[in-house]
Design an enzyme around this catalytic site. Structure first.
Site, PDB file in Angstrom:
ATOM      1  N   GLU A 116    -101.302  90.805 132.292  1.00  0.00           N
ATOM      2  CA  GLU A 116    -100.757  91.905 132.897  1.00  0.00           C
ATOM      3  C   GLU A 116     -99.413  91.641 133.485  1.00  0.00           C
ATOM      4  OE1 GLU A 116    -102.572  94.384 132.489  1.00  0.00           O
ATOM      5  OE2 GLU A 116    -104.396  94.083 132.778  1.00  0.00           O
ATOM      6  N   HIS A 139    -103.202  91.928 141.352  1.00  0.00           N
ATOM      7  CA  HIS A 139    -103.985  92.886 140.749  1.00  0.00           C
ATOM      8  C   HIS A 139    -105.320  92.183 140.889  1.00  0.00           C
ATOM      9  CE1 HIS A 139    -106.114  95.054 137.865  1.00  0.00           C
ATOM     10  NE2 HIS A 139    -106.256  93.948 137.143  1.00  0.00           N
ATOM     11  N   HIS A 141    -109.904  93.078 141.233  1.00  0.00           N
ATOM     12  CA  HIS A 141    -111.118  94.126 141.027  1.00  0.00           C
ATOM     13  C   HIS A 141    -111.954  93.982 142.168  1.00  0.00           C
ATOM     14  CE1 HIS A 141    -110.657  92.514 136.429  1.00  0.00           C
ATOM     15  NE2 HIS A 141    -109.495  93.102 136.824  1.00  0.00           N
ATOM     16  N   GLU A 169    -107.455 101.809 161.258  1.00  0.00           N
ATOM     17  CA  GLU A 169    -106.301 101.176 160.930  1.00  0.00           C
ATOM     18  C   GLU A 169    -105.800 101.596 159.464  1.00  0.00           C
ATOM     19  OE1 GLU A 169    -106.942  97.159 159.929  1.00  0.00           O
ATOM     20  OE2 GLU A 169    -108.837  97.394 158.614  1.00  0.00           O
ATOM     21  N   HIS A 210    -111.392 100.238 136.890  1.00  0.00           N
ATOM     22  CA  HIS A 210    -110.729  98.973 136.902  1.00  0.00           C
ATOM     23  C   HIS A 210    -110.323  98.155 137.826  1.00  0.00           C
ATOM     24  CE1 HIS A 210    -108.056  96.168 134.100  1.00  0.00           C
ATOM     25  NE2 HIS A 210    -108.345  95.602 135.229  1.00  0.00           N
TER      26      HIS A 210
HETATM   27  P1  13P Z   1    -105.575  87.981 132.579  1.00  0.00           P
HETATM   28  O1  13P Z   1    -106.766  86.927 132.527  1.00  0.00           O
HETATM   29  O2  13P Z   1    -104.763  88.049 131.483  1.00  0.00           O
HETATM   30  O3  13P Z   1    -104.985  87.746 133.914  1.00  0.00           O
HETATM   31  O4  13P Z   1    -106.295  89.434 132.775  1.00  0.00           O
HETATM   32  C1  13P Z   1    -107.219  89.673 133.790  1.00  0.00           C
HETATM   33  C2  13P Z   1    -107.398  91.178 134.147  1.00  0.00           C
HETATM   34  O5  13P Z   1    -107.521  91.370 135.417  1.00  0.00           O
HETATM   35  C3  13P Z   1    -106.776  92.031 133.120  1.00  0.00           C
HETATM   36  O6  13P Z   1    -106.512  93.473 133.843  1.00  0.00           O
HETATM   37 ZN    ZN Z   2    -108.043  93.680 135.661  1.00  0.00          ZN
END
Ligand code: 13P
Ligand code: ZN
Length: 271
Positions: A116, A139, A141, A169, A210
């Site tokens: 990413e 980034h 999840h 908040e 995602h």
């Molecule tokens: P990477 O292992 O390449 O960092 O990817 C993880 C991920 O969250 C893809 O969106």
């Molecule tokens: Zn991801």
């Protein structure tokens, strides 16, 4: 040259990945972090090192030429970052022509930066235009945020309004709201460009079905942003199937923003 592993930024980076894993946001290799080093840190810990490898970026990052980044590795588990950072993370400089990462430390098993990286570096470029002190893009999840994207409409204003209502908040922590992208193929320059475009107007960008991107001046600030969005999403998911008896009104949200002196995103509150 001082030992990188003793640098404060380095310890904070590893602790952040560890916390993200502990919170259940980053299963397997899910998630990635990029930290642009302060000049003083680069001077003290990184600059004199020889380039171990040149890794092509696959896009033009000329606007970041000469900048130093610590970034998690592709396919690597956040669970393992703290124990083996030299394998699971790397530190590199963006080459003068913006085409390569000059690896100075890490990725010791022959690995490379996250898939990413386009979304990260393109987001850094955009955030720096809005806030020259921005240093972090992450980034992840987060479970409840991810769940929410399955049951809530994916409109930026509607999504932001719902999150603001989920905890007092929220409007103070993310007055610019969250931008929402539809499902897109991850790991591509296209999703990188779309994310960076959204980063012009908000520090948090939802990738529907995602995960989430968050930006900030420090690891704590970006982490705190993600944490707050995720907490609001959790409250939403805990209450979504129940009749709503009480809510924070738009007038109250405005009162909060005024009291804390934050300029909130326009067009959302009906006041
Ligand atoms: P990477 O292992 O390449 O960092 O990817 C993880 C991920 O969250 C893809 O969106
Ligand atoms: Zn991801």
């Amino acid at each position: 040259m001082k030992k990188i592993t003793e640098a404060r930024f380095f310890k904070e980076f590893c602790a952040t990945a560890d916390n993200m894993y502990r919170l259940g946001w980053d299963e397997r290799n899910g998630g990635n972090i990029s930290l642009m080093l302060e000049e003083a840190d680069a001077d003290e810990y990184v600059k004199g090192r020889k380039t171990e490898r040149l890794i092509p970026l696959g896009f033009d990052a000329r606007e970041l030429a000469g900048k130093y980044f610590m970034v998690t590795g592709t396919g690597k588990y956040f669970k393992n970052v703290k124990a083996e950072p030299e394998i699971n993370t790397g530190i590199f400089r963006i080459s003068a022509d913006g085409q390569n990462a000059e690896l100075l430390w890490g990725y010791e098993d022959g690995g490379k930066f996250t898939s990413e990286l386009p979304a990260h570096l393109m987001s850094h470029i955009q955030r720096l235009k809005v806030d020259p002190q921005n240093r972090v893009v992450m980034h992840t999840h987060p479970t409840n945020l991810l769940a929410m994207t399955y049951v809530h409409e994916l409109d930026t204003d509607a999504f932001t309004h719902t999150l603001w209502q989920m905890s007092t908040e929220c409007i103070v922590v993310f007055p610019d709201g969250v931008e929402v992208l539809p499902w897109m193929l991850c790991g591509t320059n296209e999703i990188g460009e779309a994310t960076a475009e959204k980063m012009r107007s908000a520090r948090a960008v939802v990738w529907a079905l995602h995960g989430l991107y968050g930006a900030g001046r420090t690891l704590d600030e970006a982490f705190g942003l993600v944490e707050t969005v995720e907490k609001a999403s959790q409250v939403y998911m805990l209450t979504a199937g129940l009749p709503r008896v009480n809510t924070i009104t738009d007038e109250q949200l405005k009162m909060l923003a005024d009291a804390f002196g934050v300029k909130y995103r326009e067009g959302i509150l009906k006041v």
